[in-house]
Design an enzyme around this catalytic site. Sequence first.
Site, mmCIF file in Angstrom:
data_model
loop_
_atom_site.group_PDB
_atom_site.id
_atom_site.type_symbol
_atom_site.label_atom_id
_atom_site.label_comp_id
_atom_site.label_asym_id
_atom_site.label_seq_id
_atom_site.Cartn_x
_atom_site.Cartn_y
_atom_site.Cartn_z
ATOM 1 N N SER A 169 42.452 29.667 38.782
ATOM 2 C CA SER A 169 42.911 30.441 37.620
ATOM 3 C C SER A 169 44.080 29.714 36.957
ATOM 4 O O SER A 169 44.889 29.082 37.653
ATOM 5 C CB SER A 169 43.383 31.823 38.080
ATOM 6 N N TYR A 195 48.933 37.818 42.408
ATOM 7 C CA TYR A 195 47.689 37.155 41.978
ATOM 8 C C TYR A 195 47.941 35.678 41.683
ATOM 9 O O TYR A 195 47.181 34.803 42.120
ATOM 10 C CB TYR A 195 47.151 37.874 40.730
HETATM 11 N N1 LIG Z 1 37.673 37.078 34.369
HETATM 12 C C1 LIG Z 1 38.720 36.278 34.202
HETATM 13 O O1 LIG Z 1 39.386 36.320 33.162
HETATM 14 C C2 LIG Z 1 39.101 35.322 35.290
HETATM 15 C C3 LIG Z 1 39.988 34.265 34.980
HETATM 16 C C4 LIG Z 1 40.363 33.367 35.980
HETATM 17 C C5 LIG Z 1 39.853 33.539 37.257
HETATM 18 N N2 LIG Z 1 39.001 34.564 37.538
HETATM 19 C C6 LIG Z 1 38.506 34.682 38.900
HETATM 20 O O2 LIG Z 1 37.110 34.689 38.883
HETATM 21 C C7 LIG Z 1 36.624 35.352 40.041
HETATM 22 C C8 LIG Z 1 35.536 36.317 39.648
HETATM 23 O O3 LIG Z 1 36.073 37.335 38.874
HETATM 24 P P1 LIG Z 1 35.237 38.040 37.712
HETATM 25 O O4 LIG Z 1 35.968 37.792 36.469
HETATM 26 O O5 LIG Z 1 33.808 37.694 37.802
HETATM 27 O O6 LIG Z 1 35.480 39.589 38.097
HETATM 28 P P2 LIG Z 1 34.575 40.655 38.845
HETATM 29 O O7 LIG Z 1 35.484 41.778 39.179
HETATM 30 O O8 LIG Z 1 33.376 40.947 38.026
HETATM 31 O O9 LIG Z 1 34.093 39.914 40.177
HETATM 32 C C9 LIG Z 1 34.801 39.923 41.387
HETATM 33 C C10 LIG Z 1 33.808 39.855 42.535
HETATM 34 O O10 LIG Z 1 34.530 39.749 43.766
HETATM 35 C C11 LIG Z 1 34.019 40.722 44.662
HETATM 36 N N3 LIG Z 1 35.045 41.092 45.637
HETATM 37 C C12 LIG Z 1 36.260 41.640 45.414
HETATM 38 N N4 LIG Z 1 36.884 41.851 46.574
HETATM 39 C C13 LIG Z 1 36.056 41.408 47.562
HETATM 40 C C14 LIG Z 1 36.143 41.348 48.972
HETATM 41 N N5 LIG Z 1 37.218 41.788 49.632
HETATM 42 N N6 LIG Z 1 35.101 40.837 49.665
HETATM 43 C C15 LIG Z 1 33.997 40.401 49.028
HETATM 44 N N7 LIG Z 1 33.860 40.428 47.687
HETATM 45 C C16 LIG Z 1 34.888 40.932 46.972
HETATM 46 C C17 LIG Z 1 33.592 41.879 43.774
HETATM 47 O O11 LIG Z 1 32.719 42.762 44.446
HETATM 48 C C18 LIG Z 1 32.930 41.110 42.647
HETATM 49 O O12 LIG Z 1 31.628 40.733 43.028
HETATM 50 C C19 LIG Z 1 37.836 35.976 40.721
HETATM 51 O O13 LIG Z 1 38.248 35.142 41.789
HETATM 52 C C20 LIG Z 1 38.869 35.967 39.612
HETATM 53 O O14 LIG Z 1 40.172 35.938 40.125
HETATM 54 C C21 LIG Z 1 38.601 35.451 36.587
#
Ligand SMILES: NC(=O)c1ccc[n+]([C@@H]2O[C@H](COP(=O)([O-])OP(=O)(O)OC[C@H]3O[C@@H](n4cnc5c(N)ncnc54)[C@H](O)[C@@H]3O)[C@@H](O)[C@H]2O)c1
Length: 260
Positions: A150, A164
């Site tokens: 991130s 975070y």
């Molecule tokens: N969306 C953004 O703007 C963004 C930006 C930078 C990084 N990210 C990172 O991308 C990744 C995916 O996020 P996203 O945007 O798809 O959001 P999202 O909430 O749709 O996906 C998160 C996923 O992680 C799973 N999860 C959460 N806690 C868990 C646990 N304890 N055990 C197993 N699975 C677990 C959830 O069930 C879900 O499938 C994350 O690591 C997030 O930090 C997202």
Amino acid sequence: MAPGLDRLTGKRVVITGASSGIGEATAVLFAREGARVALLSRREDALEEVAGRIRADGGTALVLPCDVSKEDQVQAAFARAEEAWGGLDTVVGVAGVELYDVGDDRVDRLDLSVWQQTIDINLTGMFLTLKYGVQALLRAGGGAIVVTGSPTGLYGIALGEDAYSAAKAGCHGLARVVANEVARDGIRVNIVVPGLIDTPINARFKENHPEDWAAVNSLVPMRRAGLAEEVATMNLWLCTDEASYATGGYFTVDGGWTAI
Ligand SMILES: NC(=O)c1ccc[n+]([C@@H]2O[C@H](COP(=O)([O-])OP(=O)(O)OC[C@H]3O[C@@H](n4cnc5c(N)ncnc54)[C@H](O)[C@@H]3O)[C@@H](O)[C@H]2O)c1
């Protein structure tokens, strides 16, 4: 769904966080490109829904409910996937939470319990994914791993998201040293850095603070948030043999956000 180009035919892949957002888009894309995908996340019903769509499309998906912060569950999930397919070639660590508005905060106001929960899932979860992923890939004689990072782990831009930001910085550091350690074993480890992506993780922010959401969108040179599918395609490239010389790198998918 459009047919894929078979860029991952024969690959056996574990994807954490596969029930929604970037992980789900990655699973669907990888399956379309010929990979067999093991879907890990906590919610079995949501994973079954994703797997159902993949299978309806002719793909192969294994549903492995698992909390990435629990070592016994991660170990068991990797063992089941490895057993099912006789080995693993690829791991994409996507699972993560963002406790913005529900506890994550500036350091002087941050509760230890919220810090711990964030570190447990986002950093320890990535450590366990790498631990069992690297073990499996060593047994297979090589492979590719993607760690989801991130911009918050690179720059101090996410005010009020101290836990975070720290967890993501930890993921970056871990991924880079592991990349160095396993390069000679034929395992590549890269960090994909999504910018602002319109997924469920941002739903609370978008809904509760629409003006802030619009303001952050306007800071991005492309003037919009990205789509999960736009990150999935970077995950795809890094896991193909086309990325054979890429390891230990940061690959941003952020509409130019971190370029300014
Ligand atoms: N969306 C953004 O703007 C963004 C930006 C930078 C990084 N990210 C990172 O991308 C990744 C995916 O996020 P996203 O945007 O798809 O959001 P999202 O909430 O749709 O996906 C998160 C996923 O992680 C799973 N999860 C959460 N806690 C868990 C646990 N304890 N055990 C197993 N699975 C677990 C959830 O069930 C879900 O499938 C994350 O690591 C997030 O930090 C997202």
